[in-house]
Design a protein around this motif. Structure first.
Motif, PDB file in Angstrom:
ATOM      1  N   LEU A 247      42.858 -19.333 -41.129  1.00 23.41           N
ATOM      2  CA  LEU A 247      41.928 -19.272 -39.995  1.00 23.41           C
ATOM      3  C   LEU A 247      42.136 -20.421 -39.010  1.00 23.41           C
ATOM      4  N   MET A 248      42.695 -21.522 -39.490  1.00 20.51           N
ATOM      5  CA  MET A 248      42.891 -22.684 -38.623  1.00 20.51           C
ATOM      6  C   MET A 248      43.888 -22.412 -37.491  1.00 20.51           C
ATOM      7  N   ALA A 249      44.683 -21.352 -37.636  1.00 22.56           N
ATOM      8  CA  ALA A 249      45.609 -20.979 -36.557  1.00 22.56           C
ATOM      9  C   ALA A 249      44.904 -20.161 -35.473  1.00 22.56           C
ATOM     10  N   ARG A 250      43.609 -19.925 -35.647  1.00 19.57           N
ATOM     11  CA  ARG A 250      42.824 -19.087 -34.720  1.00 19.57           C
ATOM     12  C   ARG A 250      43.484 -17.719 -34.506  1.00 19.57           C
ATOM     13  N   PRO A 251      43.723 -16.990 -35.582  1.00 25.66           N
ATOM     14  CA  PRO A 251      44.461 -15.730 -35.439  1.00 25.66           C
ATOM     15  C   PRO A 251      43.647 -14.626 -34.772  1.00 25.66           C
ATOM     16  N   LYS A 252      44.372 -13.742 -34.059  1.00 22.90           N
ATOM     17  CA  LYS A 252      43.779 -12.480 -33.622  1.00 22.90           C
ATOM     18  C   LYS A 252      43.792 -11.492 -34.785  1.00 22.90           C
ATOM     19  N   LEU A 253      44.814 -11.632 -35.646  1.00 29.54           N
ATOM     20  CA  LEU A 253      44.966 -10.768 -36.822  1.00 29.54           C
ATOM     21  C   LEU A 253      45.171 -11.645 -38.051  1.00 29.54           C
ATOM     22  N   LEU A 254      44.278 -11.491 -39.032  1.00 28.89           N
ATOM     23  CA  LEU A 254      44.371 -12.235 -40.291  1.00 28.89           C
ATOM     24  C   LEU A 254      44.917 -11.303 -41.365  1.00 28.89           C
ATOM     25  N   LEU A 255      46.057 -11.678 -41.961  1.00 27.51           N
ATOM     26  CA  LEU A 255      46.666 -10.911 -43.047  1.00 27.51           C
ATOM     27  C   LEU A 255      46.254 -11.535 -44.375  1.00 27.51           C
ATOM     28  N   LEU A 256      45.641 -10.737 -45.243  1.00 27.60           N
ATOM     29  CA  LEU A 256      45.199 -11.218 -46.557  1.00 27.60           C
ATOM     30  C   LEU A 256      45.899 -10.404 -47.638  1.00 27.60           C
ATOM     31  N   ASP A 257      46.700 -11.079 -48.464  1.00 29.60           N
ATOM     32  CA  ASP A 257      47.482 -10.396 -49.496  1.00 29.60           C
ATOM     33  C   ASP A 257      46.881 -10.700 -50.869  1.00 29.60           C
ATOM     34  N   GLU A 258      46.241  -9.700 -51.450  1.00 29.11           N
ATOM     35  CA  GLU A 258      45.622  -9.790 -52.778  1.00 29.11           C
ATOM     36  C   GLU A 258      44.660 -10.976 -52.916  1.00 29.11           C
ATOM     37  N   PRO A 259      43.648 -11.090 -52.050  1.00 29.28           N
ATOM     38  CA  PRO A 259      42.753 -12.244 -52.133  1.00 29.28           C
ATOM     39  C   PRO A 259      41.910 -12.312 -53.403  1.00 29.28           C
ATOM     40  N   SER A 260      41.760 -11.190 -54.114  1.00 33.55           N
ATOM     41  CA  SER A 260      40.910 -11.224 -55.320  1.00 33.55           C
ATOM     42  C   SER A 260      41.707 -11.420 -56.608  1.00 33.55           C
ATOM     43  N   MET A 261      43.025 -11.525 -56.501  1.00 31.99           N
ATOM     44  CA  MET A 261      43.865 -11.557 -57.706  1.00 31.99           C
ATOM     45  C   MET A 261      43.495 -12.713 -58.642  1.00 31.99           C
ATOM     46  N   GLY A 262      43.223 -12.387 -59.890  1.00 37.40           N
ATOM     47  CA  GLY A 262      42.977 -13.399 -60.912  1.00 37.40           C
ATOM     48  C   GLY A 262      41.632 -14.083 -60.841  1.00 37.40           C
ATOM     49  N   LEU A 263      40.706 -13.566 -60.023  1.00 34.61           N
ATOM     50  CA  LEU A 263      39.416 -14.236 -59.855  1.00 34.61           C
ATOM     51  C   LEU A 263      38.319 -13.529 -60.650  1.00 34.61           C
ATOM     52  N   ALA A 264      37.293 -14.299 -61.008  1.00 37.71           N
ATOM     53  CA  ALA A 264      36.140 -13.749 -61.720  1.00 37.71           C
ATOM     54  C   ALA A 264      35.355 -12.819 -60.797  1.00 37.71           C
ATOM     55  N   PRO A 265      34.691 -11.789 -61.355  1.00 37.53           N
ATOM     56  CA  PRO A 265      33.963 -10.814 -60.526  1.00 37.53           C
ATOM     57  C   PRO A 265      32.981 -11.442 -59.536  1.00 37.53           C
ATOM     58  N   GLN A 266      32.280 -12.476 -59.949  1.00 38.95           N
ATOM     59  CA  GLN A 266      31.299 -13.117 -59.071  1.00 38.95           C
ATOM     60  C   GLN A 266      31.989 -13.759 -57.855  1.00 38.95           C
ATOM     61  N   ILE A 267      33.152 -14.372 -58.094  1.00 39.76           N
ATOM     62  CA  ILE A 267      33.905 -15.007 -57.005  1.00 39.76           C
ATOM     63  C   ILE A 267      34.499 -13.936 -56.085  1.00 39.76           C
ATOM     64  N   ILE A 268      34.947 -12.811 -56.676  1.00 46.87           N
ATOM     65  CA  ILE A 268      35.491 -11.713 -55.875  1.00 46.87           C
ATOM     66  C   ILE A 268      34.443 -11.220 -54.888  1.00 46.87           C
ATOM     67  N   GLN A 269      33.212 -11.032 -55.361  1.00 47.07           N
ATOM     68  CA  GLN A 269      32.125 -10.597 -54.481  1.00 47.07           C
ATOM     69  C   GLN A 269      31.958 -11.571 -53.318  1.00 47.07           C
ATOM     70  N   GLN A 270      31.999 -12.852 -53.642  1.00 46.64           N
ATOM     71  CA  GLN A 270      31.817 -13.896 -52.623  1.00 46.64           C
ATOM     72  C   GLN A 270      32.949 -13.861 -51.597  1.00 46.64           C
ATOM     73  N   ILE A 271      34.199 -13.731 -52.073  1.00 45.41           N
ATOM     74  CA  ILE A 271      35.358 -13.693 -51.173  1.00 45.41           C
ATOM     75  C   ILE A 271      35.244 -12.507 -50.215  1.00 45.41           C
ATOM     76  N   PHE A 272      34.853 -11.353 -50.741  1.00 43.99           N
ATOM     77  CA  PHE A 272      34.762 -10.164 -49.878  1.00 43.99           C
ATOM     78  C   PHE A 272      33.606 -10.260 -48.888  1.00 43.99           C
ATOM     79  N   ARG A 273      32.532 -10.893 -49.287  1.00 50.60           N
ATOM     80  CA  ARG A 273      31.439 -11.108 -48.331  1.00 50.60           C
ATOM     81  C   ARG A 273      31.913 -11.972 -47.161  1.00 50.60           C
ATOM     82  N   ILE A 274      32.704 -12.989 -47.486  1.00 52.92           N
ATOM     83  CA  ILE A 274      33.203 -13.895 -46.447  1.00 52.92           C
ATOM     84  C   ILE A 274      34.221 -13.189 -45.556  1.00 52.92           C
ATOM     85  N   ILE A 275      35.061 -12.311 -46.141  1.00 52.60           N
ATOM     86  CA  ILE A 275      36.008 -11.534 -45.328  1.00 52.60           C
ATOM     87  C   ILE A 275      35.256 -10.691 -44.302  1.00 52.60           C
TER      88      ILE A 275
END
Length: 237
Positions: A151-179
Motif C-alpha cells: 500500500l505504501m506505493a499508493r497503488p491503483k491496483l493492489l495484487l494479493l497472492d494467497e493472503p490467507s495462506m497458513g493463517l489461523a481462521p480468526q486472523i483470516i477473518q481479520q485480513i479479509f475485513r481489512i482487504i
C-alpha cells in the motif's frame, strides 16, 4: 475502459504452458478474485501482471496503456503493487523500515508519514511493533506487513497472492475485513486465494482457473451458489 485487461495471455515455463490464452478484466473500484486448485495458473497470472514473468502470447493493458513489455519496477510506478505469495518481507528490517521500502519508487517523500499512519490505522498490531524486526513477527503480522508495504506505493491496483495462506481462521477473518476496507477506501484489488469461501464472499467478480484456463466467471455471489464451484472449491457435495 477496464483498469486492467489481459487479452489472450499465455505464459510458459520452458515447454510447460502454465497459463493458456486467458482473458481477464478488472474494473476500477472492484475486488476481483481468481480461484482454483494448486497448479491452476493463479500465481503465474499474478507474476505476468506484475512483470515478473514474460508472456508467450497475448497482451496486458493497464489504465489504457499497453504494459506487456514494461519492466516490473515501472509497473509499480504506473500503479500496480503486489503483496506476493509467501509474504516476502525483509526479515532483518524493522516494521517501519519495511514500510519505507514499499515507497521506494515515490518522489513525494513528504507525504510518506501520512501513508505510514494510514497503514497503522488499518493494522494497529503493526503500530505496536513498528520497531520490531520483520522476521520476529507472527505469520499473521507478516501478512499484514506485506499488504501494508504494498500500500505504501499508493497503488491503483493492489495484487494479493494467497493472503490467507497458513493463517489461523480468526486472523483470516481479520485480513479479509481489512482487504474490504482497503477497497472501500478506493483501491482496486485483484486477489488470488485458495480460501474460496472468503474470497467469493468479498469479491465483486471472480474467475475460476483450471490447468491454466479460465473455465468459469461471474459475480462472487453467483459462483458461491454454483454447484460445480461448491463441489470443487467450497467443500460442499
Amino acid at each position: 475502459m477496464s483498469l486492467l485487461e489481459l487479452s489472450g495471455v499465455s505464459v510458459h515455463y520452458g515447454r510447460i504452458e502454465a497459463v493458456s490464452d486467458i482473458t481477464i478484466t478488472v474494473e476500477e473500484g472492484e475486488i476481483v478474485t481468481l480461484i482454483g486448485a494448486n497448479g491452476a495458473g493463479k500465481t503465474t497470472t499474478m507474476r505476468a501482471i506484475s512483470g515478473i514473468r514474460p508472456l508467450s502470447a497475448g497482451r496486458i493493458s493497464f489504465a489504457g496503456e499497453d504494459i506487456t513489455k514494461l519492466r516490473a519496477d515501472l509497473r509499480v510506478v504506473r500503479g500496480i503493487s503486489q503483496a506476493p505469495e509467501g509474504r516476502g518481507i525483509f526479515p532483518g528490517m524493522s516494521v517501519a523500515e519495511n514500510l519505507d521500502m514499499g515507497a521506494y519508487t515515490r518522489k513525494d517523500r513528504k507525504e510518506l508519514r501520512g501513508d505510514i499512519e494510514r497503514v497503522f490505522e488499518l493494522f494497529p498490531r503493526l503500530a505496536e511493533r513498528r520497531t520490531q524486526v520483520g522476521g520476529t513477527l507472527s505469520g499473521g503480522e507478516q501478512q499484514m506487513l506485506a499488504i501494508g508495504r504494498a500500500l505504501m506505493a499508493r497503488p491503483k491496483l493492489l495484487l494479493l497472492d494467497e493472503p490467507s495462506m497458513g493463517l489461523a481462521p480468526q486472523i483470516i477473518q481479520q485480513i479479509f475485513r481489512i482487504i474490504t476496507e482497503i477497497n472501500e477506501q478506493g483501491t482496486t484489488v485483484l486477489l488470488v486465494e485458495q480460501n474460496a469461501q472468503q474470497a467469493l464472499s468479498r469479491a465483486h467478480r471472480a474467475y475460476v482457473l483450471e490447468t491454466g484456463h479460465v473455465v468459469k466467471s461471474g459475480t462472487g455471489a453467483e459462483l458461491l451458489t454454483d454447484e460445480s464451484v461448491k463441489e470443487s472449491y467450497l467443500g460442499v457435495a
